[in-house]
Design a protein around this motif. Structure first.
Motif, PDB file in Angstrom:
ATOM      1  N   PRO A  47       0.845  -1.194   0.000  1.00  0.00           N
ATOM      2  CA  PRO A  47       0.000   0.000   0.000  1.00  0.00           C
ATOM      3  C   PRO A  47       0.885   1.249   0.000  1.00  0.00           C
ATOM      4  CG  PRO A  47      -0.702  -1.556   1.693  1.00  0.00           C
ATOM      5  CD  PRO A  47       0.606  -2.053   1.179  1.00  0.00           C
ATOM      6  N   GLN A  48       0.386   2.328  -0.574  1.00  0.00           N
ATOM      7  CA  GLN A  48       1.212   3.524  -0.754  1.00  0.00           C
ATOM      8  C   GLN A  48       1.777   4.060   0.562  1.00  0.00           C
ATOM      9  OE1 GLN A  48      -0.660   7.231  -2.104  1.00  0.00           O
ATOM     10  NE2 GLN A  48       0.934   7.393  -3.661  1.00  0.00           N
ATOM     11  N   ALA A  49       0.965   4.064   1.609  1.00  0.00           N
ATOM     12  CA  ALA A  49       1.428   4.614   2.889  1.00  0.00           C
ATOM     13  C   ALA A  49       2.577   3.785   3.460  1.00  0.00           C
ATOM     14  CB  ALA A  49       0.274   4.683   3.882  1.00  0.00           C
ATOM     15  N   GLU A  50       2.445   2.466   3.388  1.00  0.00           N
ATOM     16  CA  GLU A  50       3.507   1.597   3.901  1.00  0.00           C
ATOM     17  C   GLU A  50       4.763   1.710   3.045  1.00  0.00           C
ATOM     18  OE1 GLU A  50       2.149  -2.394   4.358  1.00  0.00           O
ATOM     19  OE2 GLU A  50       0.774  -1.909   6.000  1.00  0.00           O
ATOM     20  N   ARG A  51       4.562   1.815   1.752  1.00  0.00           N
ATOM     21  CA  ARG A  51       5.715   1.941   0.854  1.00  0.00           C
ATOM     22  C   ARG A  51       6.490   3.223   1.155  1.00  0.00           C
ATOM     23  NH1 ARG A  51       5.599   1.194  -5.691  1.00  0.00           N
ATOM     24  NH2 ARG A  51       7.804   1.584  -6.058  1.00  0.00           N
ATOM     25  N   ALA A  52       5.776   4.335   1.336  1.00  0.00           N
ATOM     26  CA  ALA A  52       6.444   5.594   1.634  1.00  0.00           C
ATOM     27  C   ALA A  52       7.198   5.521   2.952  1.00  0.00           C
ATOM     28  CB  ALA A  52       5.415   6.730   1.670  1.00  0.00           C
ATOM     29  N   ALA A  53       6.585   4.917   3.958  1.00  0.00           N
ATOM     30  CA  ALA A  53       7.245   4.803   5.263  1.00  0.00           C
ATOM     31  C   ALA A  53       8.514   3.971   5.158  1.00  0.00           C
ATOM     32  CB  ALA A  53       6.287   4.194   6.284  1.00  0.00           C
ATOM     33  N   LEU A  54       8.444   2.860   4.432  1.00  0.00           N
ATOM     34  CA  LEU A  54       9.609   1.990   4.299  1.00  0.00           C
ATOM     35  C   LEU A  54      10.718   2.665   3.501  1.00  0.00           C
ATOM     36  CD1 LEU A  54      10.768  -0.847   4.848  1.00  0.00           C
ATOM     37  CD2 LEU A  54       9.874  -1.523   2.609  1.00  0.00           C
ATOM     38  N   VAL A  55      10.355   3.321   2.398  1.00  0.00           N
ATOM     39  CA  VAL A  55      11.358   3.999   1.567  1.00  0.00           C
ATOM     40  C   VAL A  55      12.084   5.069   2.367  1.00  0.00           C
ATOM     41  CG1 VAL A  55      11.660   5.568  -0.384  1.00  0.00           C
ATOM     42  CG2 VAL A  55      10.286   3.495  -0.663  1.00  0.00           C
ATOM     43  N   LEU A  56      11.324   5.907   3.070  1.00  0.00           N
ATOM     44  CA  LEU A  56      11.953   6.991   3.815  1.00  0.00           C
ATOM     45  C   LEU A  56      12.749   6.473   5.003  1.00  0.00           C
ATOM     46  CD1 LEU A  56       9.160   9.731   3.838  1.00  0.00           C
ATOM     47  CD2 LEU A  56      11.149   9.548   2.341  1.00  0.00           C
ATOM     48  N   ARG A  57      12.187   5.522   5.721  1.00  0.00           N
ATOM     49  CA  ARG A  57      12.818   5.065   6.965  1.00  0.00           C
ATOM     50  C   ARG A  57      13.997   4.132   6.697  1.00  0.00           C
ATOM     51  NH1 ARG A  57      15.351   4.285  10.458  1.00  0.00           N
ATOM     52  NH2 ARG A  57      14.954   3.800  12.648  1.00  0.00           N
ATOM     53  N   ASP A  58      13.817   3.143   5.842  1.00  0.00           N
ATOM     54  CA  ASP A  58      14.842   2.118   5.665  1.00  0.00           C
ATOM     55  C   ASP A  58      15.767   2.376   4.481  1.00  0.00           C
ATOM     56  OD1 ASP A  58      13.497   1.001   7.747  1.00  0.00           O
ATOM     57  OD2 ASP A  58      13.215  -0.962   6.841  1.00  0.00           O
ATOM     58  N   LEU A  59      15.210   2.862   3.365  1.00  0.00           N
ATOM     59  CA  LEU A  59      16.022   3.037   2.169  1.00  0.00           C
ATOM     60  C   LEU A  59      16.658   4.418   2.087  1.00  0.00           C
ATOM     61  CD1 LEU A  59      13.771   1.198  -0.445  1.00  0.00           C
ATOM     62  CD2 LEU A  59      15.626   0.293   0.966  1.00  0.00           C
TER      63      LEU A  59
END
Length: 209
Positions: free
Chosen positions: A152-164
């Motif tokens: 989902p877009q919200a989870e993807r954004a959180a993962l990209v910003l936080r982990d990547l």
């Protein structure tokens, strides 16, 4: 070059500026732009565009869309740079704009599939030592990007910003306009889904030969 001129910038009231903070290495360059050196904007782009492209590619899953997102990001930066507060970290402000641009594009065009055989290295990544390592590197990146596409877009954004992207939970929360606890929850959920997605493709028979 983006539209505008030194005279236009001076008319916006950029002639009298506070001293740039020493903490941000980009601050002196930004101060030059705000002081009327419009040509310095190209230097700012050169120093930050690799990160913007990588972020957009991770968020959108398509290189052409990522390039469109980068162009739109810098247009918005140019138009609103006078609102940037010296003392704030510029790259965090830039990432916030890039994320919003990616969200807008994703809403307009929807997510696109990421073919395994069409992945390139991220901007600035070192070249692999040989052809076998290069192929494995492409495979791993393609797999991760396909997993990101499934989120989902919200989870993807959180993962990209936080982990990547390596932002702190607090920074990611400010950029996405949610609470830090939400970022932690979304990133954890996304991480688990990515791991499960990759495991299903790498071991389609549950690890059995």
């Amino acid at each position: 070059m983006f539209p505008g001129s030194k005279a236009a910038l001076m008319d916006e009231g950029f002639a009298s500026l506070p001293e740039a903070p020493a903490e941000d290495p980009l601050a002196p360059l930004i101060q030059r732009i705000l002081g009327g050196e419009v040509d310095a904007f190209e230097d700012l782009m050169a120093r930050t565009e690799a990160r913007v492209l990588a972020l957009a590619w991770r968020m959108l899953g398509d290189r052409h869309l990522a390039e469109d997102a980068a162009q739109e990001t810098y247009l918005r930066v140019f138009r609103s740079l006078h609102t940037f507060r010296l003392g704030e970290r510029f790259e965090a402000w830039l990432v916030r704009i890039a994320v919003n641009v990616c969200r807008d594009l994703a809403r307009k065009r929807g997510p696109l599939p990421v073919p395994l055989d069409a992945m390139d290295t991220l901007p600035g990544d070192p070249a692999a030592a040989d052809a076998e390592e290069t192929a494995l590197l492409y495979q791993r990146r393609a797999l991760v990007h396909r997993a990101l596409e499934s989120l989902p877009q919200a989870e993807r954004a959180a993962l990209v910003l936080r982990d990547l992207e390596g932002l702190s939970t607090e920074e990611a929360a400010r950029i996405l306009g949610v609470r830090p606890v939400t970022i932690r929850s979304q990133a954890a959920s996304a991480r688990a889904k990515v791991q499960a997605f990759c495991a299903r493709l790498l071991h389609p028979h549950g690890g059995r030969p």
